[in-house]
Design an enzyme around this catalytic site. Structure first.
Site, PDB file in Angstrom:
ATOM      1  N   PHE A 136       0.855  -1.191   0.000  1.00  0.00           N
ATOM      2  CA  PHE A 136       0.000   0.000   0.000  1.00  0.00           C
ATOM      3  C   PHE A 136       0.884   1.233   0.000  1.00  0.00           C
ATOM      4  O   PHE A 136       1.793   1.355   0.818  1.00  0.00           O
ATOM      5  CB  PHE A 136      -0.917   0.026   1.226  1.00  0.00           C
ATOM      6  CG  PHE A 136      -1.907   1.157   1.182  1.00  0.00           C
ATOM      7  CD1 PHE A 136      -3.064   1.048   0.428  1.00  0.00           C
ATOM      8  CD2 PHE A 136      -1.660   2.350   1.852  1.00  0.00           C
ATOM      9  CE1 PHE A 136      -3.974   2.109   0.351  1.00  0.00           C
ATOM     10  CE2 PHE A 136      -2.559   3.406   1.775  1.00  0.00           C
ATOM     11  CZ  PHE A 136      -3.716   3.278   1.028  1.00  0.00           C
ATOM     12  N   ASP A 221       9.205   2.638   0.997  1.00  0.00           N
ATOM     13  CA  ASP A 221       8.064   3.365   1.539  1.00  0.00           C
ATOM     14  C   ASP A 221       8.042   3.123   3.049  1.00  0.00           C
ATOM     15  O   ASP A 221       7.592   2.080   3.513  1.00  0.00           O
ATOM     16  CB  ASP A 221       6.777   2.859   0.867  1.00  0.00           C
ATOM     17  CG  ASP A 221       5.535   3.512   1.459  1.00  0.00           C
ATOM     18  OD1 ASP A 221       5.657   4.208   2.497  1.00  0.00           O
ATOM     19  OD2 ASP A 221       4.445   3.320   0.903  1.00  0.00           O
ATOM     20  N   LYS A 250       3.204  10.012   8.201  1.00  0.00           N
ATOM     21  CA  LYS A 250       2.584   9.512   9.440  1.00  0.00           C
ATOM     22  C   LYS A 250       3.310   9.997  10.698  1.00  0.00           C
ATOM     23  O   LYS A 250       3.182  11.156  11.064  1.00  0.00           O
ATOM     24  CB  LYS A 250       2.478   7.986   9.386  1.00  0.00           C
ATOM     25  CG  LYS A 250       1.414   7.509   8.380  1.00  0.00           C
ATOM     26  CD  LYS A 250       1.092   6.052   8.543  1.00  0.00           C
ATOM     27  CE  LYS A 250       0.092   5.518   7.544  1.00  0.00           C
ATOM     28  NZ  LYS A 250      -1.285   5.658   7.950  1.00  0.00           N
TER      29      LYS A 250
HETATM   30  C1  PLP Z   1       3.063   2.263   3.701  1.00  0.00           C
HETATM   31  C2  PLP Z   1       2.139   3.393   3.390  1.00  0.00           C
HETATM   32  N1  PLP Z   1       2.424   4.216   2.361  1.00  0.00           N
HETATM   33  C3  PLP Z   1       1.637   5.258   2.063  1.00  0.00           C
HETATM   34  C4  PLP Z   1       0.505   5.533   2.776  1.00  0.00           C
HETATM   35  C5  PLP Z   1      -0.347   6.721   2.400  1.00  0.00           C
HETATM   36  O1  PLP Z   1      -0.165   7.747   3.316  1.00  0.00           O
HETATM   37  P1  PLP Z   1      -1.201   8.987   3.332  1.00  0.00           P
HETATM   38  O2  PLP Z   1      -2.521   8.424   3.734  1.00  0.00           O
HETATM   39  O3  PLP Z   1      -0.618   9.930   4.331  1.00  0.00           O
HETATM   40  O4  PLP Z   1      -1.241   9.543   1.964  1.00  0.00           O
HETATM   41  C6  PLP Z   1       0.167   4.713   3.856  1.00  0.00           C
HETATM   42  C7  PLP Z   1      -1.072   4.972   4.622  1.00  0.00           C
HETATM   43  O5  PLP Z   1      -1.633   4.115   5.265  1.00  0.00           O
HETATM   44  C8  PLP Z   1       1.006   3.621   4.172  1.00  0.00           C
HETATM   45  O6  PLP Z   1       0.724   2.805   5.189  1.00  0.00           O
END
Ligand code: PLP
Length: 400
Positions: A136, A221, A250
């Site tokens: 994700f 990520d 986050k």
């Molecule tokens: C691993 C990862 N990347 C990207 C995101 C997306 O982040 P945002 O919701 O701040 O755009 C998330 C959100 O849950 C995530 O867990």
């Protein structure tokens, strides 16, 4: 004006289906709703509130900056952004930082940078991006397509191209897919949303080697794993390899919206003035708060405390499981933990989450069969005990 959860359904786009209660106040790892009911927060705003709610250092940074300077845009720079970038470069592999407002935006910048780097250095054929199923990476159209869950990216018309997926932890499949056409690999160093899935010991090293072999960039990520969540500032620091680009968000802002893309000087140079940008990215309020979070989180006390809390949490979950036999696996790292439900409760993670809410504890799910815990990195032991006692009552309710 009095507003309730029912008002939400009257005025909001229905893409979310929030809990029935409306939280109004938080302090540390406790939250209170409109009715005055108290909850222990094991969700932490989905791995965001790394210092709990209203941490004094963050409140101080926000109020001080709020009385000084809120916003100017990137036509000007600002001191908090420069200071935060300096600290991030001092404590990671990176020499350069780009600020965004969210995880998706940090990943979007990472992917665009990788494509531009490959175009500049090797030409237009080198455009393949490989990512992993169940991964994700956010909800912009590029990042959601790179994410390995078609349910999230289908139904919006033609998707950005040049993106392929292989199974996480399947190095042979990745090797088969890769070639000199590969521009970048994007991966989470521990899949969060996909079910709290750790990489095998050799997998990450293998991915790094394949990237080196094919002149491809490795993008980590670390939106969910980063900023202390797994017990080091970033998870890569425990894996014995270094990515080329890293996305953070986050916990970076601890609840204030901010994202960051970290990279080396040589790669960063491919995003020349005008190639990418954001009105709010690097906003002084966000950067001042993130700097305060950094100063607290990037200490032995907090990072070792995360490891200690992981042990307590896992041990107590195992004790609960010995009584109720509801989990077939308890896993994860630091304060990013998952409990996978035993076969007879498959697909029922939401029932446990809802029962938790009724008993006064907030938990998350990661897919249909995994309960996820992402509390504050500094949650007091007493709150862990109380929250898990409440969660045990929720389990007793669900299993009858
Ligand atoms: C691993 C990862 N990347 C990207 C995101 C997306 O982040 P945002 O919701 O701040 O755009 C998330 C959100 O849950 C995530 O867990």
């Amino acid at each position: 004006m009095t507003v309730t959860r029912a008002t939400f359904d009257e005025v909001m786009v229905p893409n979310y289906n929030p809990a029935k209660m409306v939280p109004v106040k938080g302090e540390g790892s406790r939250v209170w709703d409109q009715e005055g009911r108290e909850y222990i927060d094991f969700a932490g705003g989905i791995a965001v509130n790394c210092l709990g709610h209203c941490h004094p250092a963050m409140v101080k940074a926000l109020t001080e900056q709020g009385n000084k300077l809120w916003h100017l845009s990137n036509v000007f720079t600002n001191e908090p952004a420069i200071r935060l970038a300096k600290k991030l470069t001092e404590s990671t592999f990176a020499d350069r930082v780009y600020f965004a407002n969210s995880g998706a935006e940090a990943n979007e910048a990472a992917l665009k940078l990788a494509r531009r780097w490959a175009l500049d250095k090797f030409g237009p054929e080198k455009d393949q991006i490989i990512a992993f199923t169940k991964g994700f990476h956010g909800r912009t159209f590029f990042t959601v397509t790179v994410g390995g869950q078609p349910a999230y990216s289908d139904g919006f018309g033609p998707k950005p191209g040049g993106i392929e997926h292989v199974a996480y932890n399947d190095l042979a499949a990745l090797e088969k897919q890769m070639s000199d056409r590969t521009c970048a690999i994007m991966m989470e160093p521990l899949q969060g949303e996909g079910g709290v899935i750790s990489p095998d010991a050799d997998f990450v090293k293998g991915v790094r080697e394949l990237c080196d072999k094919h002149n491809a960039l490795l993008i980590f990520d670390e939106v969910q794993t980063g900023f202390g969540r797994t017990g080091s500032l970033y998870a890569y620091q425990q894996l014995g390899i270094t990515p080329d680009i890293l996305a953070s968000a986050k916990s970076l802002g601890g609840g204030f919206p901010i994202g960051a893309m970290l990279t080396t000087k040589a790669i960063a140079e491919h995003l020349k003035p005008g190639t990418h940008g954001s009105t709010y990215g690097g906003n002084p309020l966000a950067c001042a708060v993130a700097e305060a979070v950094y100063d607290v989180v990037n200490t032995d006390e907090v990072l070792q405390g995360v490891k200690h809390r992981e042990k307590i949490f896992k041990q107590k979950l195992a004790e609960i499981n010995a009584k109720y036999n509801v989990f077939k696996d308890i896993r994860g790292q630091g304060m990013l933990l998952g409990a996978e439900l035993a076969d007879q409760y498959e697909g029922k993670a939401r029932d446990f989450l809802n029962a938790g809410g009724e008993e006064g504890v907030m938990v998350l799910v990661a897919g249909p069969s995994v309960i996820r815990f992402t509390p504050s990195l500094v949650i007091p032991e007493a709150d862990i005990n109380e929250g898990l006692a409440r969660f045990e009552r929720a389990i007793a309710k669900v299993v009858g």
